[in-house]
Motif scaffolding. Structure first.
Motif, PDB file in Angstrom:
ATOM      1  N   GLN A 109       0.824  -1.204   0.000  1.00 18.21           N
ATOM      2  CA  GLN A 109       0.000   0.000   0.000  1.00 18.21           C
ATOM      3  C   GLN A 109       0.864   1.263   0.000  1.00 18.21           C
ATOM      4  OE1 GLN A 109      -2.162   0.877   3.689  1.00 18.21           O
ATOM      5  NE2 GLN A 109      -4.023   1.139   2.465  1.00 18.21           N
ATOM      6  N   CYS A 110       1.902   1.299   0.818  1.00 18.19           N
ATOM      7  CA  CYS A 110       2.714   2.521   0.898  1.00 18.19           C
ATOM      8  C   CYS A 110       3.650   2.675  -0.303  1.00 18.19           C
ATOM      9  CB  CYS A 110       3.493   2.582   2.212  1.00 18.19           C
ATOM     10  SG  CYS A 110       4.914   1.500   2.344  1.00 18.19           S
ATOM     11  N   LEU A 111       3.892   1.583  -1.026  1.00 16.32           N
ATOM     12  CA  LEU A 111       4.741   1.649  -2.219  1.00 16.32           C
ATOM     13  C   LEU A 111       3.928   1.603  -3.516  1.00 16.32           C
ATOM     14  CD1 LEU A 111       7.619  -0.687  -1.006  1.00 16.32           C
ATOM     15  CD2 LEU A 111       7.662   1.806  -1.192  1.00 16.32           C
ATOM     16  N   ALA A 112       2.644   1.848  -3.428  1.00 18.91           N
ATOM     17  CA  ALA A 112       1.773   1.809  -4.617  1.00 18.91           C
ATOM     18  C   ALA A 112       2.183   2.844  -5.658  1.00 18.91           C
ATOM     19  CB  ALA A 112       0.320   2.011  -4.202  1.00 18.91           C
ATOM     20  N   TRP A 113       2.845   3.915  -5.234  1.00 17.09           N
ATOM     21  CA  TRP A 113       3.303   4.946  -6.165  1.00 17.09           C
ATOM     22  C   TRP A 113       4.271   4.382  -7.216  1.00 17.09           C
ATOM     23  CZ3 TRP A 113       8.492   5.103  -6.171  1.00 17.09           C
ATOM     24  CH2 TRP A 113       9.171   4.717  -5.019  1.00 17.09           C
ATOM     25  N   ALA A 114       4.934   3.282  -6.913  1.00 17.94           N
ATOM     26  CA  ALA A 114       5.922   2.710  -7.840  1.00 17.94           C
ATOM     27  C   ALA A 114       5.283   2.332  -9.172  1.00 17.94           C
ATOM     28  CB  ALA A 114       6.600   1.493  -7.218  1.00 17.94           C
ATOM     29  N   LEU A 115       4.060   1.861  -9.140  1.00 13.22           N
ATOM     30  CA  LEU A 115       3.371   1.488 -10.377  1.00 13.22           C
ATOM     31  C   LEU A 115       3.165   2.710 -11.267  1.00 13.22           C
ATOM     32  CD1 LEU A 115       2.048  -0.775 -11.998  1.00 13.22           C
ATOM     33  CD2 LEU A 115      -0.066  -0.320 -10.760  1.00 13.22           C
ATOM     34  N   ASP A 116       2.774   3.829 -10.682  1.00 12.94           N
ATOM     35  CA  ASP A 116       2.581   5.066 -11.456  1.00 12.94           C
ATOM     36  C   ASP A 116       3.902   5.626 -11.965  1.00 12.94           C
ATOM     37  OD1 ASP A 116      -0.139   4.950 -10.967  1.00 12.94           O
ATOM     38  OD2 ASP A 116       0.005   6.202  -9.173  1.00 12.94           O
ATOM     39  N   GLU A 117       4.939   5.572 -11.143  1.00 16.15           N
ATOM     40  CA  GLU A 117       6.226   6.170 -11.488  1.00 16.15           C
ATOM     41  C   GLU A 117       7.057   5.322 -12.446  1.00 16.15           C
ATOM     42  OE1 GLU A 117       7.445   9.203 -10.584  1.00 16.15           O
ATOM     43  OE2 GLU A 117       5.481   9.568  -9.686  1.00 16.15           O
ATOM     44  N   THR A 118       7.007   4.013 -12.304  1.00 12.70           N
ATOM     45  CA  THR A 118       7.889   3.143 -13.084  1.00 12.70           C
ATOM     46  C   THR A 118       7.155   2.203 -14.027  1.00 12.70           C
ATOM     47  OG1 THR A 118       7.925   1.349 -11.449  1.00 12.70           O
ATOM     48  CG2 THR A 118       9.524   3.133 -11.159  1.00 12.70           C
ATOM     49  N   GLY A 119       5.857   2.053 -13.846  1.00 14.55           N
ATOM     50  CA  GLY A 119       5.097   1.114 -14.659  1.00 14.55           C
ATOM     51  C   GLY A 119       5.130  -0.301 -14.114  1.00 14.55           C
ATOM     52  N   GLU A 120       5.850  -0.520 -13.018  1.00  9.85           N
ATOM     53  CA  GLU A 120       5.922  -1.834 -12.383  1.00  9.85           C
ATOM     54  C   GLU A 120       5.629  -1.697 -10.898  1.00  9.85           C
ATOM     55  OE1 GLU A 120       9.675  -3.733 -13.038  1.00  9.85           O
ATOM     56  OE2 GLU A 120       9.746  -3.115 -15.131  1.00  9.85           O
ATOM     57  N   ALA A 121       4.870  -2.640 -10.369  1.00  7.07           N
ATOM     58  CA  ALA A 121       4.579  -2.632  -8.936  1.00  7.07           C
ATOM     59  C   ALA A 121       5.826  -3.044  -8.157  1.00  7.07           C
ATOM     60  CB  ALA A 121       3.434  -3.585  -8.624  1.00  7.07           C
ATOM     61  N   ALA A 122       5.916  -2.603  -6.925  1.00 10.25           N
ATOM     62  CA  ALA A 122       7.032  -2.984  -6.060  1.00 10.25           C
ATOM     63  C   ALA A 122       6.948  -4.470  -5.744  1.00 10.25           C
ATOM     64  CB  ALA A 122       6.990  -2.171  -4.770  1.00 10.25           C
ATOM     65  N   GLU A 123       8.109  -5.136  -5.738  1.00  9.40           N
ATOM     66  CA  GLU A 123       8.163  -6.537  -5.329  1.00  9.40           C
ATOM     67  C   GLU A 123       8.461  -6.568  -3.837  1.00  9.40           C
ATOM     68  OE1 GLU A 123      10.625  -9.140  -7.655  1.00  9.40           O
ATOM     69  OE2 GLU A 123      10.310  -7.884  -9.430  1.00  9.40           O
ATOM     70  N   ILE A 124       7.629  -7.286  -3.100  1.00  8.82           N
ATOM     71  CA  ILE A 124       7.740  -7.293  -1.641  1.00  8.82           C
ATOM     72  C   ILE A 124       7.822  -8.725  -1.142  1.00  8.82           C
ATOM     73  CG2 ILE A 124       6.547  -6.683   0.504  1.00  8.82           C
ATOM     74  CD1 ILE A 124       5.276  -4.383  -1.196  1.00  8.82           C
ATOM     75  N   ASN A 125       8.754  -8.953  -0.206  1.00  4.94           N
ATOM     76  CA  ASN A 125       8.906 -10.262   0.425  1.00  4.94           C
ATOM     77  C   ASN A 125       9.003 -10.047   1.928  1.00  4.94           C
ATOM     78  OD1 ASN A 125       9.331 -13.019   0.769  1.00  4.94           O
ATOM     79  ND2 ASN A 125      11.535 -12.768   0.629  1.00  4.94           N
ATOM     80  N   VAL A 126       8.157 -10.733   2.698  1.00  8.74           N
ATOM     81  CA  VAL A 126       8.142 -10.596   4.153  1.00  8.74           C
ATOM     82  C   VAL A 126       8.238 -11.982   4.776  1.00  8.74           C
ATOM     83  CG1 VAL A 126       6.837  -9.775   6.154  1.00  8.74           C
ATOM     84  CG2 VAL A 126       6.671  -8.551   3.981  1.00  8.74           C
ATOM     85  N   VAL A 127       9.196 -12.171   5.676  1.00 11.02           N
ATOM     86  CA  VAL A 127       9.373 -13.458   6.366  1.00 11.02           C
ATOM     87  C   VAL A 127       9.634 -13.203   7.851  1.00 11.02           C
ATOM     88  CG1 VAL A 127      10.278 -14.672   4.341  1.00 11.02           C
ATOM     89  CG2 VAL A 127      11.857 -13.533   5.890  1.00 11.02           C
ATOM     90  N   TRP A 128       9.346 -14.219   8.673  1.00 12.30           N
ATOM     91  CA  TRP A 128       9.692 -14.147  10.087  1.00 12.30           C
ATOM     92  C   TRP A 128      11.163 -14.481  10.221  1.00 12.30           C
ATOM     93  CZ3 TRP A 128       6.809 -11.755  13.377  1.00 12.30           C
ATOM     94  CH2 TRP A 128       5.428 -11.695  13.180  1.00 12.30           C
TER      95      TRP A 128
END
Length: 156
Positions: A109-128
């Motif tokens: 949600q907070c990196l949604a701007w990346a799609l508008d700016e670069t044409g690609e959504a941010a790749e996110i990986n979250v692990v414990w």
């Protein structure tokens, strides 16, 4: 193309500061790293229905601006857009799959701007990364081959 004042992140203090170049001038960052650090590191204002991490609610404590946090710069946005992430709401969360998914969702949600700016959504990986009384989430966010990897302490 990105043109921002560069930020440097100090792992020890877990704080950012403006970076200086070799001539002691403010450095310019042409990568998405600085906007990513701001998007992730600033507190997004919690909504009225978001449960606050300290257990307070509108019924248990008087409402004030500081309880729901938020970036002070949001007051200057002419469109009313809010900056930052809701990750701060996880400070007293439990080590569950739902907590990991919330972290992933709020990062997206907070990196949604990346799609508008670069044409690609941010790749996110979250692990414990660590389990136990104080669990640690490790997350990596990547935009245009630039990545930010940080940890976040959950529970407390």
């Amino acid at each position: 193309m990105f043109y921002d004042l560069a930020l440097s992140f100090d792992q020890t203090t877990r704080r950012c500061d403006l970076a200086l170049d070799a001539d002691c001038n403010l450095a310019i960052d042409t990568t998405p790293i600085t906007p990513m650090m701001l998007s992730i590191g600033l507190d997004h204002r919690a909504g009225p229905d978001d449960p606050l991490p300290d257990g307070r609610s509108q019924f248990l404590a008087p409402a004030s601006y500081s309880e729901r946090r938020g970036c002070a710069g949001d007051a200057l946005d002419p469109f009313g857009d809010l900056t930052g992430s809701l990750m701060w709401l996880l400070s007293r969360a439990k080590q569950t799959e739902q907590t990991r998914q919330l972290c992933e969702y709020w990062l997206a949600q907070c990196l949604a701007w990346a799609l508008d700016e670069t044409g690609e959504a941010a790749e996110i990986n979250v692990v414990w990364l660590q389990t136990g009384a104080t669990a640690i989430l490790k997350y990596t966010a990547e935009v245009q081959d630039a990545s930010v990897t940080l940890t976040y302490r959950v529970g407390g």
